[in-house]
Structure formats: C-alpha cells, structure tokens
Design a protein around this motif. Structure first.
Motif, PDB file in Angstrom:
ATOM      1  N   ARG A   1       0.818  -1.223   0.000  1.00 40.11           N
ATOM      2  CA  ARG A   1       0.000   0.000   0.000  1.00 40.11           C
ATOM      3  C   ARG A   1       0.848   1.268   0.000  1.00 40.11           C
ATOM      4  N   LEU A   2       2.109   1.115  -0.351  1.00 45.00           N
ATOM      5  CA  LEU A   2       3.060   2.229  -0.240  1.00 45.00           C
ATOM      6  C   LEU A   2       2.637   3.453  -1.058  1.00 45.00           C
ATOM      7  N   GLU A   3       2.307   3.227  -2.332  1.00 44.17           N
ATOM      8  CA  GLU A   3       1.969   4.374  -3.203  1.00 44.17           C
ATOM      9  C   GLU A   3       0.749   5.103  -2.667  1.00 44.17           C
ATOM     10  N   GLU A   4      -0.235   4.335  -2.218  1.00 44.08           N
ATOM     11  CA  GLU A   4      -1.477   4.917  -1.685  1.00 44.08           C
ATOM     12  C   GLU A   4      -1.173   5.792  -0.458  1.00 44.08           C
ATOM     13  N   VAL A   5      -0.366   5.268   0.459  1.00 42.45           N
ATOM     14  CA  VAL A   5      -0.043   6.009   1.695  1.00 42.45           C
ATOM     15  C   VAL A   5       0.707   7.296   1.358  1.00 42.45           C
ATOM     16  N   LEU A   6       1.741   7.181   0.508  1.00 44.01           N
ATOM     17  CA  LEU A   6       2.561   8.361   0.190  1.00 44.01           C
ATOM     18  C   LEU A   6       1.735   9.428  -0.520  1.00 44.01           C
ATOM     19  N   SER A   7       0.833   8.978  -1.385  1.00 43.80           N
ATOM     20  CA  SER A   7       0.031   9.953  -2.122  1.00 43.80           C
ATOM     21  C   SER A   7      -0.962  10.660  -1.185  1.00 43.80           C
ATOM     22  N   LYS A   8      -1.554   9.909  -0.250  1.00 46.09           N
ATOM     23  CA  LYS A   8      -2.493  10.541   0.699  1.00 46.09           C
ATOM     24  C   LYS A   8      -1.772  11.527   1.616  1.00 46.09           C
ATOM     25  N   LEU A   9      -0.559  11.139   2.072  1.00 43.42           N
ATOM     26  CA  LEU A   9       0.199  12.037   2.956  1.00 43.42           C
ATOM     27  C   LEU A   9       0.623  13.297   2.202  1.00 43.42           C
ATOM     28  N   LYS A  10       0.941  13.113   0.910  1.00 45.02           N
ATOM     29  CA  LYS A  10       1.362  14.242   0.083  1.00 45.02           C
ATOM     30  C   LYS A  10       0.216  15.255  -0.054  1.00 45.02           C
ATOM     31  N   ASP A  11      -0.995  14.729  -0.125  1.00 44.55           N
ATOM     32  CA  ASP A  11      -2.172  15.602  -0.248  1.00 44.55           C
ATOM     33  C   ASP A  11      -2.353  16.507   0.974  1.00 44.55           C
ATOM     34  N   LEU A  12      -1.776  16.099   2.109  1.00 43.14           N
ATOM     35  CA  LEU A  12      -1.898  16.936   3.320  1.00 43.14           C
ATOM     36  C   LEU A  12      -0.951  18.143   3.270  1.00 43.14           C
ATOM     37  N   HIS A  13      -0.013  18.120   2.301  1.00 40.65           N
ATOM     38  CA  HIS A  13       0.945  19.230   2.070  1.00 40.65           C
ATOM     39  C   HIS A  13       1.905  19.520   3.227  1.00 40.65           C
ATOM     40  N   THR A  14       1.388  19.672   4.439  1.00 42.76           N
ATOM     41  CA  THR A  14       2.250  20.128   5.527  1.00 42.76           C
ATOM     42  C   THR A  14       3.007  18.977   6.213  1.00 42.76           C
ATOM     43  N   VAL A  15       2.917  17.775   5.618  1.00 45.98           N
ATOM     44  CA  VAL A  15       3.583  16.620   6.254  1.00 45.98           C
ATOM     45  C   VAL A  15       4.892  16.325   5.515  1.00 45.98           C
ATOM     46  N   ASP A  16       5.964  16.304   6.277  1.00 43.45           N
ATOM     47  CA  ASP A  16       7.281  16.000   5.705  1.00 43.45           C
ATOM     48  C   ASP A  16       7.532  14.492   5.837  1.00 43.45           C
ATOM     49  N   VAL A  17       7.717  13.827   4.704  1.00 45.82           N
ATOM     50  CA  VAL A  17       7.850  12.361   4.708  1.00 45.82           C
ATOM     51  C   VAL A  17       9.250  11.992   4.262  1.00 45.82           C
ATOM     52  N   LYS A  18       9.974  11.182   5.075  1.00 49.60           N
ATOM     53  CA  LYS A  18      11.267  10.705   4.578  1.00 49.60           C
ATOM     54  C   LYS A  18      11.471   9.234   4.947  1.00 49.60           C
ATOM     55  N   ARG A  19      12.197   8.567   4.080  1.00 49.07           N
ATOM     56  CA  ARG A  19      12.447   7.143   4.273  1.00 49.07           C
ATOM     57  C   ARG A  19      13.491   6.960   5.369  1.00 49.07           C
ATOM     58  N   CYS A  20      13.278   5.995   6.260  1.00 49.73           N
ATOM     59  CA  CYS A  20      14.257   5.750   7.323  1.00 49.73           C
ATOM     60  C   CYS A  20      15.380   4.888   6.798  1.00 49.73           C
TER      61      CYS A  20
END
Length: 201
Positions: free
Chosen positions: A182-201
């Motif tokens: 479900r990786l693509e789905e999660v990243l795309s939904k988080l991206k839609d929130l704009h103010t969330v900074d996402v980085k791979r550990c």
C-alpha cells in the motif's frame, strides 16, 4: 503469493517439549524483528535454564535469505542449529527465532538421534502457535504540525501502517512501517496533506 510483499512468521511465542532416552529438549519459538530481540530472548532462557547443558538456536531475519544464524552450542557439528533452521525454512518463515534448551538424560543419542530431536522439538513448537502472513513494511518518518495529528492518524490506520515510535511536541514525529503493498497509496495521501514532511528511514 508475492514473496516481496508478504512473509510468514509466528503470531506469538510458543514452547514445546520433546523427550528421547531421558534427555529433554525444550523448544522456544519467538517472533523477532532484529538481532537485539534474539540476544534478549537467548539471555533470558540461559537465566531461566542455568543447569541445561546446551542452548542451541537458529534464527532467520528479513527477506533476502542472507540474515540467519545457527548454533550447535557444544553439540556435534550440524546436529542442532541446522536442523532447527531447516524446520523454519521448510515452513517458509522469517523473523523467527527458535532456541532449544537441552537437559542431558545420561544416554548419548548419536548424530541421527540428535538431528531428529532438535528437528522434532522445533516442529512441535510451531504446531502449537498460529503461523501468520504479514505485510512487508518499509520504514518512513513523518514530521508535521501537531494540529494535523488526526488527519495523519486516519490515513495510517486506514492503510494498516505500523506505528513504531511517536513523539509529540510542537511538531510531531512518527516513525512507521508502511505495508509495501500500500506504499503508493499512503505516500500519495500524505502528500495531499501538504504540511507533512515524509522521509524514508
């Protein structure tokens, strides 16, 4: 089943006992996620069974097939660790540790007898615990304003993400495991929130 999206492991720890000619073989199986888990379980069992003559083990971690370890702990070479690992592999499991604690009964079992005892004890430990399929997870770290907590948590819950660590101050930091499927789905939904900074550990 796509083996890079899912893997098999055990749901919870289990224990089983096999006896042969007076010797007792206590097999303890644990789900583990890293080498630290393995060390902790082994130390605990050595404390719990100080009079046992051997604490043999095998574990397998991860999906690349390279992260495993076996120990005969003083038994003849190849009679304990490898038979334990063979049982783990025959069930196509990973992130699993089995420690077999042996109390010697006074009669030597010989190489075939030992191999059979360690194999049987391990197989019995797996018979009494559910084997489950889990999603392969990829770890990410999120940073966001505390006010977005609810929006973020809704997405993580919907997509079965596993929250590893959470720190809430002015900014929230969440470490999570995202199911690969479900990786693509999660990243795309988080991206839609704009103010969330996402980085791979």
């Amino acid at each position: 089943m796509n083996s890079d999206l899912y893997y098999y492991t055990i749901e919870k720890p289990s224990v089983a006992e096999f006896k042969d000619k007076g010797s007792r073989f206590l097999a303890y199986a644990f789900p583990i996620s890293n080498v630290e888990d393995f060390k902790k379980h082994l130390q605990e069992l050595k404390k719990e069974h100080p009079k046992a003559v051997h604490h043999c083990f095998a574990y397998r971690l991860g999906l690349d097939g390279n992260n495993f370890r076996v120990s005969d702990d003083g038994e003849p070479n190849g009679t304990a660790g490898k038979p334990i690992l063979n049982v783990i592999d025959s069930k196509q499991m990973t992130n699993v540790l089995v420690v077999v604690v042996r109390y010697f009964g006074g009669t030597l079992l010989g190489v075939p007898g030992l191999i059979n005892a360690y194999k049987s004890a391990t197989a019995m430990a797996f018979q009494v615990v559910p084997i489950i399929q889990k999603s392969v997870e990829i770890n990410y770290e999120l940073q966001f304003d505390y006010t977005r907590m609810n929006d973020v948590m809704v997405i993580l819950k919907q997509c079965n993400c596993n929250i590893i660590k959470q720190e809430n101050q002015l900014f929230s930091i969440v470490q999570m495991g995202v199911p690969k499927v479900r990786l693509e789905e999660v990243l795309s939904k988080l991206k839609d929130l704009h103010t969330v900074d996402v980085k791979r550990c």
